[in-house]
Scaffold this active site. Structure first.
Site, PDB file in Angstrom:
ATOM      1  N   THR A   1       0.848  -1.205   0.000  1.00 44.50           N
ATOM      2  CA  THR A   1       0.000   0.000   0.000  1.00 44.50           C
ATOM      3  C   THR A   1       0.878   1.247   0.000  1.00 44.50           C
ATOM      4  O   THR A   1       0.699   2.157  -0.803  1.00 44.50           O
ATOM      5  CB  THR A   1      -0.936   0.012   1.225  1.00 44.50           C
ATOM      6  OG1 THR A   1      -1.607  -1.238   1.315  1.00 44.50           O
ATOM      7  CG2 THR A   1      -1.949   1.147   1.129  1.00 44.50           C
TER       8      THR A   1
ATOM      9  N   GLU B   1      10.351   0.585  10.688  1.00 43.41           N
ATOM     10  CA  GLU B   1       9.078   1.310  10.595  1.00 43.41           C
ATOM     11  C   GLU B   1       8.783   2.027  11.901  1.00 43.41           C
ATOM     12  O   GLU B   1       8.360   3.179  11.910  1.00 43.41           O
ATOM     13  CB  GLU B   1       7.933   0.342  10.258  1.00 43.41           C
ATOM     14  CG  GLU B   1       7.953  -0.155   8.831  1.00 43.41           C
ATOM     15  CD  GLU B   1       6.914  -1.207   8.554  1.00 43.41           C
ATOM     16  OE1 GLU B   1       6.500  -1.903   9.492  1.00 43.41           O
ATOM     17  OE2 GLU B   1       6.502  -1.332   7.388  1.00 43.41           O
TER      18      GLU B   1
HETATM   19  O1  DER Z   1       5.033  -4.647   7.665  1.00 44.75           O
HETATM   20  C1  DER Z   1       4.200  -3.721   7.636  1.00 44.75           C
HETATM   21  O2  DER Z   1       3.677  -3.212   8.661  1.00 44.75           O
HETATM   22  C2  DER Z   1       3.806  -3.175   6.297  1.00 44.75           C
HETATM   23  O3  DER Z   1       3.324  -1.886   6.451  1.00 44.75           O
HETATM   24  C3  DER Z   1       2.814  -4.113   5.602  1.00 44.75           C
HETATM   25  O4  DER Z   1       2.507  -5.220   6.419  1.00 44.75           O
HETATM   26  C4  DER Z   1       1.505  -3.453   5.219  1.00 44.75           C
HETATM   27  O5  DER Z   1       0.773  -4.397   4.473  1.00 44.75           O
HETATM   28  P1  DER Z   1       0.370  -4.118   2.940  1.00 44.75           P
HETATM   29  O6  DER Z   1       1.465  -4.715   2.094  1.00 44.75           O
HETATM   30  O7  DER Z   1      -0.955  -4.812   2.801  1.00 44.75           O
HETATM   31  O8  DER Z   1       0.284  -2.624   2.751  1.00 44.75           O
END
Ligand code: DER
Length: 228
Positions: free
Chosen positions: A31, A107
């Protein structure tokens, strides 16, 4: 399919919040990549200027460089104005489970160094209680990892070391991830976060409590922007 279209809509909506001169945190996953692409588009069209970015994973760093976004060094030399990132689960108080993409440590570092954290999701990520749909990713040092597995099991989790095509998955830091399913959901998120934080060898966990200010959700009824 619909989910990809929703992810794209959420990412593009979030990228509109980036202003010239900002330091931007770029999230990881399917996303957040849409926000990164849109920031690059706005930069190359001249709509945005003087942007520098910091990535939340090696994968995001490579993608951002490929897109021509100027990148800061890993020591985050300037305060981050806005970070746009995804999530695996979002509860009604905008607390999150993150880490499905394995990038939870960087993150969280980038999120906690940001003035504003914007989460972008498709509606499938919304959840009444964290843990309903997703296991909690827990990043652990390989040294003593089986003792962490037992520790998490004593807390009530079913624990699965994350694999990558049969081999142990390694984070950008070379650590392991123990995916910990607390069924039917996590009963007390702050207490669990405190317990995980106190444990030597648990490097980081995917509970993001009180970190996100904005949530942009795309779904069948359109795109909604909520604030904490
Ligand atoms: O690892 C995470 O938190 C990423 O943001 C991811 O898990 C988000 O998921 P997505 O690929 O569905 O955006």
């Amino acid at each position: 399919d619909d989910a990809v279209r929703f992810k794209q809509q959420a990412g593009i909506e979030a990228a509109a919040l980036v202003e010239s001169g900002m330091v931007v945190g770029l999230g990881t996953g399917s996303t957040a990549i849409f926000a990164t692409r849109r920031v690059a588009e706005r930069l190359h069209s001249g709509e945005l200027c003087n942007i520098v970015a910091i990535a939340t994973s090696h994968a995001t760093d490579a993608a951002a460089r490929e897109l021509g976004i100027p990148m800061l060094t890993d020591d985050i030399p300037r305060e981050i104005d806005i970070t746009i990132d995804g999530a695996d689960e979002v509860d009604p108080s905008l607390d999150l489970i993150k880490g499905g993409g394995g990038a939870l440590l960087r993150e969280k570092i980038v999120a906690q160094a940001s003035r504003r954290q914007v989460i972008v999701v498709d509606e499938s990520k919304l959840s009444p209680r964290l843990g309903t749909h997703w296991p909690l990713p827990v990043e652990v040092l390989e040294f003593g990892w089986r003792s962490q597995k037992r520790f998490l099991e004593r807390l009530g989790a079913v624990v699965t070391p994350r694999k990558n095509n049969g081999d142990l998955y390694r984070t950008d830091q070379g650590n392991m991830i123990l995916d910990s399913r607390f069924g039917p959901f996590i009963h007390d998120v702050p207490v669990l976060a405190q317990g995980l934080g106190a444990r030597a060898g648990i490097i980081e966990h995917g509970l993001f409590i009180g970190i996100a200010q904005d949530l942009i959700v795309a779904g069948v009824s359109g795109v909604r922007h909520m604030r904490r």
